[in-house]
Scaffold this active site. Structure first.
Site, mmCIF file in Angstrom:
data_model
loop_
_atom_site.group_PDB
_atom_site.id
_atom_site.type_symbol
_atom_site.label_atom_id
_atom_site.label_comp_id
_atom_site.label_asym_id
_atom_site.label_seq_id
_atom_site.Cartn_x
_atom_site.Cartn_y
_atom_site.Cartn_z
ATOM 1 N N SER A 221 0.835 -0.733 0.125
ATOM 2 C CA SER A 221 0.047 0.104 -0.270
ATOM 3 C C SER A 221 0.917 1.311 0.277
ATOM 4 O O SER A 221 1.512 0.896 0.717
ATOM 5 C CB SER A 221 -0.734 -0.017 0.824
ATOM 6 O OG SER A 221 -2.010 -0.679 1.099
ATOM 7 N N GLY A 258 -3.272 -0.550 -3.378
ATOM 8 C CA GLY A 258 -1.927 0.433 -3.149
ATOM 9 C C GLY A 258 -1.832 0.941 -3.982
ATOM 10 O O GLY A 258 -0.471 2.680 -3.787
ATOM 11 N N GLU A 301 -7.542 -2.750 -6.844
ATOM 12 C CA GLU A 301 -8.867 -2.749 -6.345
ATOM 13 C C GLU A 301 -7.758 -0.870 -6.018
ATOM 14 O O GLU A 301 -7.782 -1.635 -4.049
ATOM 15 C CB GLU A 301 -8.522 -3.706 -5.614
ATOM 16 C CG GLU A 301 -8.473 -5.269 -5.895
ATOM 17 C CD GLU A 301 -8.498 -6.306 -5.005
ATOM 18 O OE1 GLU A 301 -9.476 -7.409 -4.983
ATOM 19 O OE2 GLU A 301 -7.237 -6.386 -4.629
ATOM 20 N N PRO A 302 -8.292 -0.001 -5.522
ATOM 21 C CA PRO A 302 -7.920 1.158 -5.239
ATOM 22 C C PRO A 302 -9.146 1.355 -4.615
ATOM 23 O O PRO A 302 -9.740 0.794 -4.578
ATOM 24 C CB PRO A 302 -8.378 2.162 -5.926
ATOM 25 C CG PRO A 302 -8.587 1.350 -7.135
ATOM 26 C CD PRO A 302 -9.100 0.132 -7.669
ATOM 27 N N GLY A 303 -8.415 1.460 -2.881
ATOM 28 C CA GLY A 303 -9.386 1.960 -1.887
ATOM 29 C C GLY A 303 -8.682 3.105 -1.451
ATOM 30 O O GLY A 303 -9.570 4.143 -1.658
ATOM 31 N N CYS A 374 -4.695 8.073 26.858
ATOM 32 C CA CYS A 374 -3.478 8.029 27.803
ATOM 33 C C CYS A 374 -2.611 7.806 26.876
ATOM 34 O O CYS A 374 -1.570 6.525 27.503
ATOM 35 C CB CYS A 374 -4.320 7.795 28.865
ATOM 36 S SG CYS A 374 -5.436 8.591 29.233
HETATM 37 N N1 LLP Z 1 -6.492 -5.061 -2.266
HETATM 38 C C1 LLP Z 1 -5.739 -5.944 -1.288
HETATM 39 C C2 LLP Z 1 -5.745 -7.340 -1.790
HETATM 40 C C3 LLP Z 1 -5.699 -5.588 -0.107
HETATM 41 O O1 LLP Z 1 -4.993 -6.491 0.560
HETATM 42 C C4 LLP Z 1 -5.775 -3.826 -0.109
HETATM 43 C C5 LLP Z 1 -5.325 -3.726 1.462
HETATM 44 C C6 LLP Z 1 -6.323 -3.116 -1.128
HETATM 45 C C7 LLP Z 1 -6.533 -3.772 -1.678
HETATM 46 C C8 LLP Z 1 -6.349 -1.716 -0.841
HETATM 47 O O2 LLP Z 1 -5.207 -1.110 -0.321
HETATM 48 P P1 LLP Z 1 -5.630 0.528 -0.731
HETATM 49 O O3 LLP Z 1 -5.402 0.861 -2.524
HETATM 50 O O4 LLP Z 1 -6.302 0.983 0.227
HETATM 51 O O5 LLP Z 1 -4.242 1.643 -0.134
HETATM 52 N N2 LLP Z 1 -4.274 -0.210 7.134
HETATM 53 C C9 LLP Z 1 -3.012 0.142 6.658
HETATM 54 C C10 LLP Z 1 -3.437 0.000 5.083
HETATM 55 C C11 LLP Z 1 -3.513 -1.902 5.127
HETATM 56 C C12 LLP Z 1 -4.066 -2.160 3.293
HETATM 57 C C13 LLP Z 1 -4.867 -3.223 3.599
HETATM 58 N N3 LLP Z 1 -4.896 -3.850 1.447
HETATM 59 C C14 LLP Z 1 -3.402 1.628 6.020
HETATM 60 O O6 LLP Z 1 -3.892 2.396 6.970
HETATM 61 O O7 LLP Z 1 -1.760 2.634 5.475
#
Ligand code: LLP
Length: 447
Positions: A221, A258, A301-303, A374
C-alpha cells in the site's frame, strides 16, 4: 527559550496538496467544504469525519475511465458503508470485501453479488456460504486448504464458485513493513517460487465445483512508483505462461490496490489514474507478448486513492502547552480525538498535516497536534507550523483521513467513535452516525 528550529511547515491552503477538491477558504477566512463552513459542520459535534462526496465519486470514476476494458473493485476496507458501496456500484465499480462484515455492508448497499469480490487469509465457512448464496463474482483463494473448503460449500449449495488465486510475487513495495504484502515471509498469498500457487491452480482447474478465473496480486500500500506493479505483472504473467502450457487459461489478472496519495504538502503528487494504468497495462502487454499468451482482462482494487483524499477530520482544540525540547520549545495542541479515530501515525509512523479554521496573523510556531488518549504516542500530526494563537475552541482540520480512519477506529479510553458526514453542494447526510453513550455503555450487562 525561543521556539524550536524544528521541522515545521504549514499545511497547504485549500485547493492545494492533500485537501479534498471542494475545500475552499472563504472571504472571512473560514474554511468551507462544498460551500458549508466548518463552523456550520461542527454543529454536528466534533470530532467528525467529513467526506467530500463529489470528490470521492470523481476519484472512483477516474479509475473506471482510465481502465476502460477492465474492472475496478473499490477496496471496502479503506472505508465502507452501504451508501458508499452504492455510489461505487453506480459509477461502475465492483466492491472488494475482506470480511463477512464488509460483504454484508456491500450487500446492504444493494450491490449485486456478481459485482463483489471476497478476500481474506482466514475465511470462515459461514462467510463463504453467505458469499456463494449471493452468487459472489469472485473469491480470492489464499491458501491450499481453501480449495476443499470452498468446493464443499459450493457443492452443498449446488453452485460453482468463481475463484482467483492470490500469488506471492516476491515484489516488495510500498510504505511501512506492515503494509507491504508480496514478499515471501508473510501471511498472504501462495508462493510462485515454491510451487504452492501452481498446485492450488491445478486443483481448482480440475474441481467441478470451482471455476478458475485467473490470478491476483497485491504488493502493498501507499505505492507511488508504478515499477512495483510492473514487476508484479511480469511475475504473474510469466506464471500465466506456464499455466497455458499445462492447458490452463488465465482469463483475468487483478493487480490489487495500493496506489499512494499525498498526506502532507511535502509528499509528491501521485501519478494520475490514466498514467498509472498506462504504465501497468504496458508492462502487462509486453509480459504477455514475451510469454506468448493473449492479454487477460485486467482488474485493480484501489481503496485509499478513492476514499483517502476525499475525507478529512474536524476536531476542536482543547488544552495547549509549550514544552521544552533539546532544540527549543514545541507547542503541543491537544484535540478532542486522537489515536482512536486515526491510528495510522501510531501504527505506521504516518504523517499528516493540519489547518486552522480561521486566518491568523500570529507567528507560525512548531506544533505537534496530539490526541486526548492516555498514551504519549497518541500523535495526530507530528510536525506542523500553526499560528501561535491557536487556542481552546478553535477548529482544526486534518487532511487525507478518509481511508483507514473510521474503518480502523476504536473505542480506546471509552470514547465514542465519530460519525462520518457526507457533504456536497446539495446538502449533508450521515454515512455513519456518531456513536452515542448508549452505543458504548449498552454493551455492558446491567449490574
Ligand atoms: N486489495 C487488497 C488485496 C488489499 O489487501 C488492499 C489493502 C487493497 C486492495 C487496498 O489497498 P489501498 O489501495 O487502499 O492501499 N491499514 C493500512 C493499509 C492496509 C491495507 C491492506 N490492504 C493503512 O492504513 O495504511
Amino acid at each position: 527559550m525561543p521556539f524550536a528550529p524544528l521541522a515545521h511547515v504549514p499545511a497547504p491552503e485549500p485547493g492545494e496538496g492533500p485537501w479534498p477538491r471542494n475545500l475552499t477558504r472563504e472571504a472571512n477566512g473560514e474554511v468551507a467544504l462544498a460551500g458549508h463552513t466548518l463552523t456550520e459542520l461542527a454543529e454536528n459535534g466534533t470530532p467528525v469525519y467529513l467526506v467530500d462526496k463529489d470528490d470521492m465519486v470523481a476519484r472512483a470514476k477516474a479509475w473506471v475511465d482510465a481502465i476502460g476494458e477492465g474492472d475496478v473493485y473499490y477496496a471496502g476496507k479503506s472505508f465502507l458503508t452501504p451508501a458508499v458501496a452504492r455510489w461505487m456500484y453506480e459509477e461502475g465499480l465492483g466492491i472488494d470485501t475482506a470480511s463477512e462484515g464488509e460483504l454484508r455492508t456491500a450487500l446492504a448497499g444493494r450491490v449485486p453479488g456478481e459485482r463483489i469480490g471476497l478476500h481474506g487469509n482466514s475465511k470462515s465457512d459461514s462467510t463463504l456460504k453467505l458469499a456463494l448464496e449471493n452468487y459472489i463474482g469472485r473469491i480470492v483463494v489464499d491458501s491450499p486448504g481453501e480449495v476443499e473448503q470452498i468446493a464443499t460449500i459450493a457443492s452443498e449449495l449446488g453452485v460453482v464458485a468463481p475463484c482467483l488465486v492470490r500469488v506471492t510475487t516476491g515484489v516488495h513495495a510500498g510504505g511501512h513493513e506492515f503494509i507491504a504484502t508480496a514478499h515471501e515471509d508473510q501471511k498472504f498469498g501462495l508462493s510462485l517460487a515454491t510451487g504452492a500457487a501452481l498446485e492450488v491452480v491445478s486443483e481448482i482447474a480440475k474441481n467441478p465445483h470451482l471455476k478458475f478465473l485467473g490470478l491476483h496480486s497485491h504488493i502493498g500500500s501507499q505505492i507511488l512508483d508504478p515499477q512495483g506493479f510492473a514487476a508484479a505483472a511480469d511475475a504473474v504473467i510469466e506464471f500465466a505462461g506456464e499455466l497455458a502450457k499445462r492447458g490452463i487459461e488465465v482469463h483475468e489478472v487483478d493487480l490489487g490496490g495500493g496506489y499512494g496519495i499525498q498526506y502532507t504538502g511535502e509528499d509528491p503528487a501521485p501519478q494520475t489514474e490514466v498514467e498509472m494504468i498506462a504504465g501497468i497495462r504496458s508492462a502487462l502487454e509486453s509480459a504477455c507478448d514475451k510469454a506468448g499468451i493473449p492479454v487477460p482482462r485486467m482488474s485493480i482494487e484501489p481503496g485509499r486513492s478513492i476514499s483517502g483524499p476525499s475525507g478529512i477530520t474536524l476536531y476542536t482544540v482543547g488544552a495547549t502547552k509549550d514544552v521544552m525540547t533539546d532544540d527549543g520549545v514545541r507547542r503541543y495542541v491537544s484535540i478532542d480525538g486522537g489515536m482512536s479515530d486515526n491510528t495510522r501515525p501510531a501504527l505506521y509512523g504516518a504523517n499528516y498535516t493540519a489547518l486552522l479554521n480561521r486566518e491568523s496573523d500570529a507567528e507560525l510556531v512548531p506544533t505537534r497536534v496530539v490526541g486526548m488518549h492516555c498514551e504519549s504516542g497518541d500523535i495526530v500530526v507530528k510536525d506542523v507550523a500553526l499560528p501561535k494563537d491557536v487556542t481552546r475552541g478553535d477548529l482544526l482540520l486534518v487532511a487525507a483521513t478518509g481511508a483507514y480512519g473510521r474503518s480502523m477506529a476504536s473505542n480506546y479510553n471509552m470514547v465514542r467513535k465519530p460519525g462520518v458526514l457526507a457533504v456536497s453542494d446539495r446538502g449533508t447526510a450521515w454515512l455513519m452516525r456518531p456513536e452515542t453513550w448508549e452505543d458504548v455503555l449498552g454493551l455492558f450487562p446491567e449490574l
